[in-house]
Design a protein around this motif. Structure first.
Motif, short mmCIF file in Angstrom:
data_model
loop_
_atom_site.label_atom_id
_atom_site.label_comp_id
_atom_site.label_asym_id
_atom_site.label_seq_id
_atom_site.Cartn_x
_atom_site.Cartn_y
_atom_site.Cartn_z
N LYS A 281 -8.72 10.08 -3.76
CA LYS A 281 -9.80 9.12 -2.98
C LYS A 281 -8.80 7.82 -2.64
CE LYS A 281 -14.06 6.59 -3.33
NZ LYS A 281 -13.60 5.54 -3.30
N GLU A 282 -8.15 7.03 -3.89
CA GLU A 282 -7.39 6.06 -3.66
C GLU A 282 -6.26 6.10 -2.66
OE1 GLU A 282 -6.23 4.31 -7.50
OE2 GLU A 282 -8.26 4.78 -8.34
N ILE A 283 -5.77 7.13 -2.74
CA ILE A 283 -4.57 7.44 -1.43
C ILE A 283 -5.20 7.42 -0.15
CG2 ILE A 283 -2.90 9.10 -0.68
CD1 ILE A 283 -2.22 9.67 -3.55
N ILE A 284 -6.38 7.88 -0.03
CA ILE A 284 -7.03 8.28 1.27
C ILE A 284 -7.55 6.65 1.72
CG2 ILE A 284 -8.79 9.08 2.52
CD1 ILE A 284 -8.66 11.56 0.77
N ASP A 285 -7.91 6.19 0.58
CA ASP A 285 -8.50 4.55 0.88
C ASP A 285 -7.43 3.84 1.37
OD1 ASP A 285 -11.15 5.29 0.57
OD2 ASP A 285 -11.18 4.44 -1.53
N TYR B 96 0.85 -1.23 -0.22
CA TYR B 96 0.11 -0.02 0.01
C TYR B 96 0.98 1.40 0.01
CZ TYR B 96 -4.48 -2.22 0.60
OH TYR B 96 -5.51 -3.25 0.57
N LYS B 97 1.90 1.26 0.79
CA LYS B 97 2.76 2.42 0.89
C LYS B 97 3.55 2.76 -0.34
CE LYS B 97 3.60 2.73 5.95
NZ LYS B 97 4.58 2.59 7.06
N SER B 98 3.82 1.67 -1.16
CA SER B 98 4.79 1.99 -2.40
C SER B 98 3.70 2.25 -3.39
CB SER B 98 4.86 0.52 -2.88
OG SER B 98 5.58 0.18 -4.31
N SER B 99 2.35 1.89 -3.41
CA SER B 99 1.02 2.27 -4.23
C SER B 99 1.01 3.91 -4.05
CB SER B 99 0.12 1.69 -4.33
OG SER B 99 -1.09 1.96 -4.92
N ILE B 100 0.98 4.28 -2.76
CA ILE B 100 0.66 5.73 -2.43
C ILE B 100 2.01 6.48 -3.10
CG2 ILE B 100 0.63 7.26 -0.67
CD1 ILE B 100 -1.07 5.04 0.99
N ASN C 69 -6.13 4.48 4.78
CA ASN C 69 -7.14 4.01 5.79
C ASN C 69 -7.06 2.53 6.05
OD1 ASN C 69 -8.34 6.47 6.37
ND2 ASN C 69 -9.93 6.34 4.93
N ARG C 70 -6.83 1.71 4.83
CA ARG C 70 -6.86 0.42 5.03
C ARG C 70 -5.33 0.03 5.80
NH1 ARG C 70 -7.40 -1.36 -1.27
NH2 ARG C 70 -9.59 -0.53 -1.64
N ILE C 71 -4.49 0.91 5.71
CA ILE C 71 -3.04 0.78 6.44
C ILE C 71 -3.51 0.73 7.99
CG2 ILE C 71 -0.79 1.60 7.15
CD1 ILE C 71 -0.58 2.34 3.97
N LYS C 72 -4.28 1.83 8.32
CA LYS C 72 -4.64 2.07 9.88
C LYS C 72 -5.56 0.78 10.05
CE LYS C 72 -4.87 6.87 9.61
NZ LYS C 72 -5.59 8.28 9.50
N LEU C 73 -6.29 0.21 9.34
CA LEU C 73 -7.18 -0.82 9.63
C LEU C 73 -6.43 -2.15 9.90
CD1 LEU C 73 -9.85 -2.27 9.99
CD2 LEU C 73 -10.08 -2.64 7.44
N ILE D 32 1.71 9.53 -5.79
CA ILE D 32 2.23 10.94 -5.55
C ILE D 32 3.41 11.20 -6.40
CG2 ILE D 32 3.08 12.25 -3.93
CD1 ILE D 32 1.50 10.90 -1.77
N GLY D 33 4.33 10.28 -6.55
CA GLY D 33 5.15 10.62 -7.50
C GLY D 33 4.96 10.95 -8.89
N PHE D 34 3.75 10.28 -9.33
CA PHE D 34 3.22 10.40 -10.81
C PHE D 34 2.58 11.88 -11.11
CE2 PHE D 34 0.04 9.96 -14.10
CZ PHE D 34 0.79 9.65 -15.25
#
Length: 123
Positions: A79-83, A23-27, A86-90, A31-33
């Motif tokens: 929205k995808e970054i926020i999701d 998830y962190k890699s995806s975020i 949130n998944r990381i927190k969960l 952001i980099g893009f």
């Protein structure tokens, strides 16, 4: 229906760690893009304004492309970054619950974690 899987605590921690890294890699990638798109748009606008890029007949097209690149950031999937955050927190919360739970509660948390793992494999 989810099969009944029993993990050791070390397996759970390993899977959770891997999911969080994914998830962190995806975020970071998203952001980099976005930063790259903004940088390219601003660079084109700056080169155009300092007359480094001189295309007299195509000036409108160049400005239009620059504006399009910069404004395309509006389509950036915040929205995808926020999701994902949130998944990381969960996942962290489930991991902590797994460590302190016992018996049937621990089994329920384990099943939830397994569902998350399956979803990550499918997505």
């Amino acid at each position: 229906m989810v099969e009944n899987h029993h993990f050791s605590e070390m397996d759970i921690d390993l899977y959770i760690h891997q999911i969080i890294l994914t998830y962190k890699s995806s975020i970071r990638f998203r952001i980099g893009f976005a930063v790259l798109i903004i940088f390219i748009g601003i660079l084109i606008i700056m080169l155009n304004s300092f007359n480094i890029l001189t295309f007299p007949n195509e000036m409108k097209s160049l400005v239009s492309v620059s504006g399009t690149l910069v404004s395309s950031i509006c389509a950036f999937p915040i929205k995808e970054i926020i999701d994902r955050r949130n998944r990381i927190k969960l996942i962290h919360e489930l991991s902590e619950q797994y460590k302190i739970s016992e018996g049937k509660d621990k089994q329920k948390v384990e099943e939830l974690i397994w569902k998350i793992i399956e979803k990550n494999v499918v997505d």
